[in-house]
Design an enzyme around this catalytic site. Structure first.
Site, PDB file in Angstrom:
ATOM      1  N   ASP A 179       0.800  -1.226   0.000  1.00 43.08           N
ATOM      2  CA  ASP A 179       0.000   0.000   0.000  1.00 43.08           C
ATOM      3  C   ASP A 179       0.838   1.284   0.000  1.00 43.08           C
ATOM      4  O   ASP A 179       2.003   1.286   0.401  1.00 43.08           O
ATOM      5  CB  ASP A 179      -0.873   0.043   1.259  1.00 43.08           C
ATOM      6  CG  ASP A 179      -1.992  -0.973   1.228  1.00 43.08           C
ATOM      7  OD1 ASP A 179      -2.009  -1.823   0.328  1.00 43.08           O
ATOM      8  OD2 ASP A 179      -2.840  -0.908   2.134  1.00 43.08           O
ATOM      9  N   ASP A 180       0.152   2.356  -0.393  1.00 47.47           N
ATOM     10  CA  ASP A 180       0.597   3.754  -0.203  1.00 47.47           C
ATOM     11  C   ASP A 180       1.731   4.204  -1.129  1.00 47.47           C
ATOM     12  O   ASP A 180       2.271   5.281  -0.943  1.00 47.47           O
ATOM     13  CB  ASP A 180       1.016   4.034   1.264  1.00 47.47           C
ATOM     14  CG  ASP A 180      -0.084   3.717   2.255  1.00 47.47           C
ATOM     15  OD1 ASP A 180      -1.257   3.729   1.853  1.00 47.47           O
ATOM     16  OD2 ASP A 180       0.230   3.449   3.420  1.00 47.47           O
TER      17      ASP A 180
ATOM     18  N   HIS B  84       3.391  -2.277   3.390  1.00 50.67           N
ATOM     19  CA  HIS B  84       3.437  -0.868   2.986  1.00 50.67           C
ATOM     20  C   HIS B  84       4.801  -0.491   2.417  1.00 50.67           C
ATOM     21  O   HIS B  84       5.735  -0.248   3.191  1.00 50.67           O
ATOM     22  CB  HIS B  84       3.121   0.030   4.187  1.00 50.67           C
ATOM     23  CG  HIS B  84       1.785  -0.238   4.794  1.00 50.67           C
ATOM     24  ND1 HIS B  84       1.557  -1.305   5.645  1.00 50.67           N
ATOM     25  CD2 HIS B  84       0.598   0.399   4.657  1.00 50.67           C
ATOM     26  CE1 HIS B  84       0.283  -1.301   6.005  1.00 50.67           C
ATOM     27  NE2 HIS B  84      -0.324  -0.278   5.430  1.00 50.67           N
TER      28      HIS B  84
HETATM   29 ZN   LIG Z   1      -2.902   3.305   3.025  1.00 50.00          ZN
END
Ligand SMILES: [Zn+2]
Length: 247
Positions: free
Chosen positions: A60-61, A208
């Site tokens: 993610d991100d 992440h």
């Molecule tokens: Zn996120």
């Protein structure tokens, strides 16, 4: 006497608050009261029922300049496919990384444009965050994401209505597989050992690459992938995982 009772009830009150807080942390799948129904309806996917040793690594991100490039190198070295939930704002900033993710056979999902909490946004703002990011990803890769991961896991009726109407699946994660890898200072070895300890067929593992600790997340894959392969696990994209689940 009155004072003592009052003091005691205050402390019970705060213990209660603390307990609710801890429960929410441990069982964040229950962030929304309708979560259970949405999981049953398969509007929200957090794991797959299967006996096959297949799991999905999800990141993610990102994209983030260094972390994502290092992660892609490690995934390529081990020939493992993953799913990247990209933020539109960062995809605009690092278009070459978005192209590279797609070219190397990974799946790209939508993780909103600017990462707001969707439970605090109205329907119009939610649609704008999703469609803007879809367009950026489409322009760079020619693919329209089929998966949406809500920032912070926050769900709302407005979001679920929109995803149902637009054939999007809400890509949650398996709560046992949240190693909190994004916390600054968490080492690669610890991220990998958390995942190995809790591994089960059909899980969706949340990681992440887009956070400041993302280099440790990337390095953890160099430990994790060979270890899980030695236990017979295969890594597939989240869409492939969903398709291979028992109905
Ligand atoms: Zn996120």
């Amino acid at each position: 006497m009155f004072f003592i009772i009052k003091k005691r009830s205050i402390s019970i009150f705060f213990t209660g608050i603390l307990f609710i807080g801890l429960s929410a942390g441990a069982y964040n799948l229950a962030l929304h009261p309708a979560m259970k129904d949405w999981v049953e309806e398969k509007v929200v996917i957090n794991k797959i029922d299967t006996d096959r040793k297949i799991v999905a690594l999800t990141f993610d991100d990102g994209p983030e300049l260094k972390n994502t490039a290092v992660l892609l190198d490690i995934l390529k070295k081990h020939n493992a496919k993953a799913t990247f939930f990209l933020m539109g704002a960062k995809a605009e900033k690092y278009p070459m990384l978005v192209k590279r993710i797609a070219a190397e056979g990974h799946e790209i999902g939508n993780h909103s444009y600017s990462h707001p909490d969707f439970n605090k946004k109205n329907k119009e703002a939610i649609i704008n965050e999703i469609t803007k990011t879809d367009e950026i990803i489409y322009k760079l890769t020619g693919q329209k994401p089929y998966l949406f991961r809500p920032p912070g896991g926050y769900l709302s009726y407005a979001l679920v209505d929109y995803t149902k109407q637009n054939n999007l699946t809400i890509a949650y994660w398996t709560y046992q597989q949240d190693s909190k890898d994004w916390r600054t200072g968490v080492k690669a070895s610890r991220i990998a050992s958390h995942i190995v300890k809790h591994i089960q067929p059909g899980q969706i593992i949340i990681l992440h690459d887009g956070c400041p600790n993302g280099l440790e997340t990337a390095k953890a894959m160099d430990i994790l992938i060979p270890k899980l392969r030695s236990e017979g696990y295969e890594f597939v994209t989240m869409s492939e995982l969903i398709k291979s689940g028992n109905k």
